[in-house]
Design a protein around this motif. Sequence first.
Motif, PDB file in Angstrom:
ATOM      1  N   MET A 229       0.848  -1.189   0.000  1.00  0.00           N
ATOM      2  CA  MET A 229       0.000   0.000   0.000  1.00  0.00           C
ATOM      3  C   MET A 229       0.882   1.236   0.000  1.00  0.00           C
ATOM      4  O   MET A 229       1.839   1.320   0.758  1.00  0.00           O
ATOM      5  N   GLY A 230       0.544   2.201  -0.812  1.00  0.00           N
ATOM      6  CA  GLY A 230       1.354   3.407  -0.884  1.00  0.00           C
ATOM      7  C   GLY A 230       0.547   4.636  -0.572  1.00  0.00           C
ATOM      8  O   GLY A 230      -0.607   4.749  -0.972  1.00  0.00           O
ATOM      9  N   ASP A 231       1.144   5.566   0.141  1.00  0.00           N
ATOM     10  CA  ASP A 231       0.448   6.802   0.493  1.00  0.00           C
ATOM     11  C   ASP A 231       0.335   7.696  -0.729  1.00  0.00           C
ATOM     12  O   ASP A 231       1.178   7.699  -1.599  1.00  0.00           O
ATOM     13  N   ARG A 232      -0.731   8.451  -0.817  1.00  0.00           N
ATOM     14  CA  ARG A 232      -0.955   9.342  -1.939  1.00  0.00           C
ATOM     15  C   ARG A 232      -1.039  10.769  -1.406  1.00  0.00           C
ATOM     16  O   ARG A 232      -1.284  10.997  -0.231  1.00  0.00           O
ATOM     17  N   SER A 233      -0.914  11.746  -2.277  1.00  0.00           N
ATOM     18  CA  SER A 233      -1.074  13.132  -1.854  1.00  0.00           C
ATOM     19  C   SER A 233      -2.504  13.353  -1.429  1.00  0.00           C
ATOM     20  O   SER A 233      -3.422  12.779  -1.976  1.00  0.00           O
ATOM     21  N   ARG A 234      -2.685  14.191  -0.394  1.00  0.00           N
ATOM     22  CA  ARG A 234      -4.030  14.383   0.119  1.00  0.00           C
ATOM     23  C   ARG A 234      -4.242  15.840   0.503  1.00  0.00           C
ATOM     24  O   ARG A 234      -3.293  16.610   0.663  1.00  0.00           O
ATOM     25  N   THR A 235      -5.501  16.169   0.656  1.00  0.00           N
ATOM     26  CA  THR A 235      -5.855  17.509   1.109  1.00  0.00           C
ATOM     27  C   THR A 235      -5.726  17.567   2.623  1.00  0.00           C
ATOM     28  O   THR A 235      -6.252  16.717   3.328  1.00  0.00           O
ATOM     29  N   THR A 236      -5.016  18.546   3.165  1.00  0.00           N
ATOM     30  CA  THR A 236      -4.838  18.649   4.603  1.00  0.00           C
ATOM     31  C   THR A 236      -5.210  20.032   5.073  1.00  0.00           C
ATOM     32  O   THR A 236      -5.356  20.968   4.302  1.00  0.00           O
ATOM     33  N   GLY A 237      -5.337  20.162   6.415  1.00  0.00           N
ATOM     34  CA  GLY A 237      -5.633  21.470   6.992  1.00  0.00           C
ATOM     35  C   GLY A 237      -7.079  21.551   7.432  1.00  0.00           C
ATOM     36  O   GLY A 237      -7.990  21.316   6.640  1.00  0.00           O
ATOM     37  N   ILE A 238      -7.298  21.859   8.716  1.00  0.00           N
ATOM     38  CA  ILE A 238      -8.651  21.924   9.268  1.00  0.00           C
ATOM     39  C   ILE A 238      -9.525  22.904   8.498  1.00  0.00           C
ATOM     40  O   ILE A 238     -10.693  22.629   8.196  1.00  0.00           O
ATOM     41  N   ASP A 239      -8.967  24.060   8.168  1.00  0.00           N
ATOM     42  CA  ASP A 239      -9.750  25.099   7.507  1.00  0.00           C
ATOM     43  C   ASP A 239     -10.243  24.660   6.130  1.00  0.00           C
ATOM     44  O   ASP A 239     -11.202  25.223   5.606  1.00  0.00           O
TER      45      ASP A 239
ATOM     46  N   GLY B 209      -3.925   9.262   6.860  1.00  0.00           N
ATOM     47  CA  GLY B 209      -3.549   7.899   7.210  1.00  0.00           C
ATOM     48  C   GLY B 209      -4.102   6.860   6.263  1.00  0.00           C
ATOM     49  O   GLY B 209      -3.624   5.725   6.230  1.00  0.00           O
ATOM     50  N   CYS B 210      -5.113   7.204   5.479  1.00  0.00           N
ATOM     51  CA  CYS B 210      -5.753   6.234   4.580  1.00  0.00           C
ATOM     52  C   CYS B 210      -4.891   5.990   3.340  1.00  0.00           C
ATOM     53  O   CYS B 210      -4.528   6.925   2.634  1.00  0.00           O
ATOM     54  N   GLU B 211      -4.586   4.723   3.069  1.00  0.00           N
ATOM     55  CA  GLU B 211      -3.807   4.352   1.895  1.00  0.00           C
ATOM     56  C   GLU B 211      -4.649   3.634   0.843  1.00  0.00           C
ATOM     57  O   GLU B 211      -4.364   3.716  -0.347  1.00  0.00           O
ATOM     58  N   GLU B 212      -5.649   2.900   1.297  1.00  0.00           N
ATOM     59  CA  GLU B 212      -6.559   2.202   0.382  1.00  0.00           C
ATOM     60  C   GLU B 212      -7.978   2.339   0.909  1.00  0.00           C
ATOM     61  O   GLU B 212      -8.183   2.525   2.115  1.00  0.00           O
ATOM     62  N   ALA B 213      -8.946   2.225   0.017  1.00  0.00           N
ATOM     63  CA  ALA B 213     -10.346   2.341   0.433  1.00  0.00           C
ATOM     64  C   ALA B 213     -11.229   1.493  -0.471  1.00  0.00           C
ATOM     65  O   ALA B 213     -10.877   1.206  -1.619  1.00  0.00           O
ATOM     66  N   GLY B 214     -12.368   1.097   0.058  1.00  0.00           N
ATOM     67  CA  GLY B 214     -13.306   0.305  -0.737  1.00  0.00           C
ATOM     68  C   GLY B 214     -14.702   0.397  -0.166  1.00  0.00           C
ATOM     69  O   GLY B 214     -14.911   0.877   0.956  1.00  0.00           O
ATOM     70  N   VAL B 215     -15.667  -0.081  -0.936  1.00  0.00           N
ATOM     71  CA  VAL B 215     -17.061  -0.161  -0.494  1.00  0.00           C
ATOM     72  C   VAL B 215     -17.485  -1.622  -0.545  1.00  0.00           C
ATOM     73  O   VAL B 215     -17.329  -2.289  -1.573  1.00  0.00           O
TER      74      VAL B 215
ATOM     75  N   ALA C 153     -13.133  -0.251  -5.275  1.00  0.00           N
ATOM     76  CA  ALA C 153     -11.949  -0.490  -4.454  1.00  0.00           C
ATOM     77  C   ALA C 153     -10.754   0.159  -5.126  1.00  0.00           C
ATOM     78  O   ALA C 153     -10.662   0.192  -6.356  1.00  0.00           O
ATOM     79  N   THR C 154      -9.831   0.637  -4.324  1.00  0.00           N
ATOM     80  CA  THR C 154      -8.643   1.286  -4.876  1.00  0.00           C
ATOM     81  C   THR C 154      -7.520   0.288  -5.128  1.00  0.00           C
ATOM     82  O   THR C 154      -6.506   0.663  -5.720  1.00  0.00           O
ATOM     83  N   SER C 155      -7.681  -0.972  -4.680  1.00  0.00           N
ATOM     84  CA  SER C 155      -6.643  -1.968  -4.919  1.00  0.00           C
ATOM     85  C   SER C 155      -7.211  -3.364  -4.721  1.00  0.00           C
ATOM     86  O   SER C 155      -8.299  -3.545  -4.150  1.00  0.00           O
ATOM     87  N   ASP C 156      -6.435  -4.381  -5.152  1.00  0.00           N
ATOM     88  CA  ASP C 156      -6.836  -5.766  -4.942  1.00  0.00           C
ATOM     89  C   ASP C 156      -6.817  -6.134  -3.466  1.00  0.00           C
ATOM     90  O   ASP C 156      -7.531  -7.044  -3.048  1.00  0.00           O
ATOM     91  N   LEU C 157      -5.993  -5.445  -2.673  1.00  0.00           N
ATOM     92  CA  LEU C 157      -5.958  -5.708  -1.241  1.00  0.00           C
ATOM     93  C   LEU C 157      -7.340  -5.550  -0.628  1.00  0.00           C
ATOM     94  O   LEU C 157      -7.756  -6.369   0.203  1.00  0.00           O
ATOM     95  N   VAL C 158      -8.054  -4.528  -1.037  1.00  0.00           N
ATOM     96  CA  VAL C 158      -9.391  -4.279  -0.501  1.00  0.00           C
ATOM     97  C   VAL C 158     -10.329  -5.429  -0.865  1.00  0.00           C
ATOM     98  O   VAL C 158     -11.086  -5.919  -0.017  1.00  0.00           O
TER      99      VAL C 158
ATOM    100  N   LEU D 195      -2.227  -9.946   4.423  1.00  0.00           N
ATOM    101  CA  LEU D 195      -2.455  -8.986   3.340  1.00  0.00           C
ATOM    102  C   LEU D 195      -1.675  -7.685   3.541  1.00  0.00           C
ATOM    103  O   LEU D 195      -1.559  -6.892   2.612  1.00  0.00           O
ATOM    104  N   GLY D 196      -1.175  -7.470   4.734  1.00  0.00           N
ATOM    105  CA  GLY D 196      -0.408  -6.259   5.003  1.00  0.00           C
ATOM    106  C   GLY D 196      -1.209  -5.158   5.656  1.00  0.00           C
ATOM    107  O   GLY D 196      -0.814  -3.989   5.609  1.00  0.00           O
ATOM    108  N   VAL D 197      -2.347  -5.498   6.273  1.00  0.00           N
ATOM    109  CA  VAL D 197      -3.185  -4.498   6.939  1.00  0.00           C
ATOM    110  C   VAL D 197      -2.623  -4.216   8.327  1.00  0.00           C
ATOM    111  O   VAL D 197      -2.484  -5.123   9.152  1.00  0.00           O
ATOM    112  N   GLY D 198      -2.290  -2.953   8.585  1.00  0.00           N
ATOM    113  CA  GLY D 198      -1.801  -2.546   9.895  1.00  0.00           C
ATOM    114  C   GLY D 198      -2.898  -1.993  10.766  1.00  0.00           C
ATOM    115  O   GLY D 198      -3.002  -2.286  11.962  1.00  0.00           O
ATOM    116  N   SER D 199      -3.752  -1.167  10.182  1.00  0.00           N
ATOM    117  CA  SER D 199      -4.910  -0.607  10.882  1.00  0.00           C
ATOM    118  C   SER D 199      -5.994  -0.334   9.859  1.00  0.00           C
ATOM    119  O   SER D 199      -5.714  -0.198   8.655  1.00  0.00           O
TER     120      SER D 199
END
Length: 235
Positions: free
Chosen positions: A1-11, A47-53, A68-73, A119-123
Amino acid sequence: MGDRSRTTGIDAYPRLFAQMARDLLSQESVEDILESITALAVTTVEGCEEAGVLLVNRNDHTFSTPAATSDLVRESDRAQFECDEGPCLDAARHQQSFYVEDMANETRWPLYRPRAIELGVGSMMGFELFTYKGALGALDLYSSRPRAFDEHSREIGWVFASHAAVAVAASQREATLQEGYATRQEIGEAVGILMERHRLTSAAAFELLKKASMNTNTKLREIARRITRSGEKPG
């Protein structure tokens, strides 16, 4: 699983969720909405690297992973269903959220845990998403790192899932209305054909359709569709 760029900042979140609601509601189908949900979750929730429904059919007890964003999901969903336990499966079934801080030390799902670790799931987190026509749903967020989701991530994930649920429900209601309109159109056309070709009143033509539907255990719309194609009375 690889981290992707994300939108940050409370505001940024109020503006982001407003834009997300508009984007989800602009999708043309439920499938498109679910794909957007998973993609946005990865770029939105810290913290999210992969997601699915995950969808569970209450009627025949089957499951599917429509987005799903990957086969892991997909493999994780399969493992949960085969083990008949897991945070995402339980989120869908019991309509509540679950958080796994460290999969290696998790005790709630003893059958699923070793397969998740393999599968490599940490949390991970599972949020109830929606229920509709016998289907239960969950939004599943994954990280390869233990304790990847802090309290803020969990709050944002819950708000995210709530926005997504509203968009899915709206899309499904619209699809149901469109289906109902199309059904009425086809039945109306069939009634018109029977009236014209077989000199029946509208009431008699409709009764003929209903009788054929009951006698053959076939949906009224399908009987109407056959008549519009053939022009013949239903058998």
